[in-house]
Design an enzyme around this catalytic site. Structure first.
Site, short mmCIF file in Angstrom:
data_model
loop_
_atom_site.label_atom_id
_atom_site.label_comp_id
_atom_site.label_asym_id
_atom_site.label_seq_id
_atom_site.Cartn_x
_atom_site.Cartn_y
_atom_site.Cartn_z
N GLU A 12 124.83 48.20 8.30
CA GLU A 12 125.53 48.11 9.59
C GLU A 12 124.69 47.43 10.67
O GLU A 12 125.25 46.92 11.65
CB GLU A 12 126.00 49.50 10.03
N ASP A 196 137.98 51.26 4.21
CA ASP A 196 138.77 51.97 3.18
C ASP A 196 139.85 52.79 3.89
O ASP A 196 139.89 52.81 5.11
CB ASP A 196 137.85 52.89 2.36
#
Ligand code: ADE
Length: 229
Positions: A12, A196
């Site tokens: 990230e 997701d």
């Protein structure tokens, strides 16, 4: 301005470190913090490791040790809202802890005495993000983000979080960072790109889309930095 940019996982913050190029590395309490100058600002960048405790420690360190005056969080999330597809960006308007439960004492889920069920994000940073999205021609969703120490890959748990908190997305660090920033009076902005749908396929999708969605979020956060005065 001294701006903190944090993520939870190396993936990230990797695109952010790549973008800034040159930085100094500091080690505190088992984490690395990277400082540099970027576009008129002093940045402190770090990933916390996954979950509420590590992310609270990192946020507090960025503020108390490095003097961060604004907190920008960049990372990925599981979608709850059917409007959110993989790669879509969502910025939190408010955040809650879905796994905080003292309902046995008559309190609502996510609440502890002297706390609040939801922490409200900074309205000015959200407004800035909306302007940045318009300039970039990107769609930016806003909504409630629910945080817990749990990777959700279960339609029943997902539905419960959706109903209990009217949440649009879920992850594992946003609300803990929000609680720390609110307590220390630092404006914060929690941005996530969807990796997701927190369903049966979530584990597989997360592995497949972590990197690409993290880049989408990181690119947006760096544009935000350029728009902060
Ligand atoms: N971050 C990204 N996807 C997630 C999920 N399904 N559960 C918790 N955190 C997440």
């Amino acid at each position: 301005m001294k701006i903190a940019i944090m993520g939870a996982m190396p993936e990230e913050i990797a695109p952010i470190l790549e973008k800034v190029g040159v930085y100094t590395t500091h080690e505190i309490a088992g984490n690395k913090y990277y400082t540099c100058r970027y576009d008129r600002h002093d940045l402190v960048i770090a990933y916390s490791k996954i979950g509420k405790v590590f992310s609270a420690l990192t946020a507090a360190t960025m503020i108390e040790t490095f003097g961060a005056q604004t907190m920008l969080f960049s990372g990925v999330a599981g979608a709850i809202s059917p409007q959110l597809a993989i790669g879509d960006l969502i910025v939190a308007t408010r955040l809650c802890q879905h796994d905080l439960d003292i309902t046995a004492f008559g309190h609502p889920y996510g609440y502890v005495p002297e706390g609040a069920q939801f922490v409200e994000a900074d309205a000015d940073l959200i407004q800035k993000a909306v302007a940045v999205a318009a300039e970039m021609g990107e769609k930016l969703h806003t909504g409630v983000i629910a945080t817990g120490d749990q990777f959700v890959a279960d339609p029943v748990r997902k539905a419960w979080i959706a109903e209990t908190f009217a949440a649009d997305a879920l992850e594992m660090e946003g609300a803990s960072v929000a609680v720390v920033c609110e307590a220390l009076d630092v404006p914060f902005f929690i941005l996530r790109a969807i990796s997701d749908a927190a369903d049966m396929d979530a584990g597989f999708d997360f592995d497949s889309f972590l990197e690409s969605s993290a880049i989408i979020s990181a690119d947006f956060v760096m544009k935000m930095v350029e728009h902060i005065d």
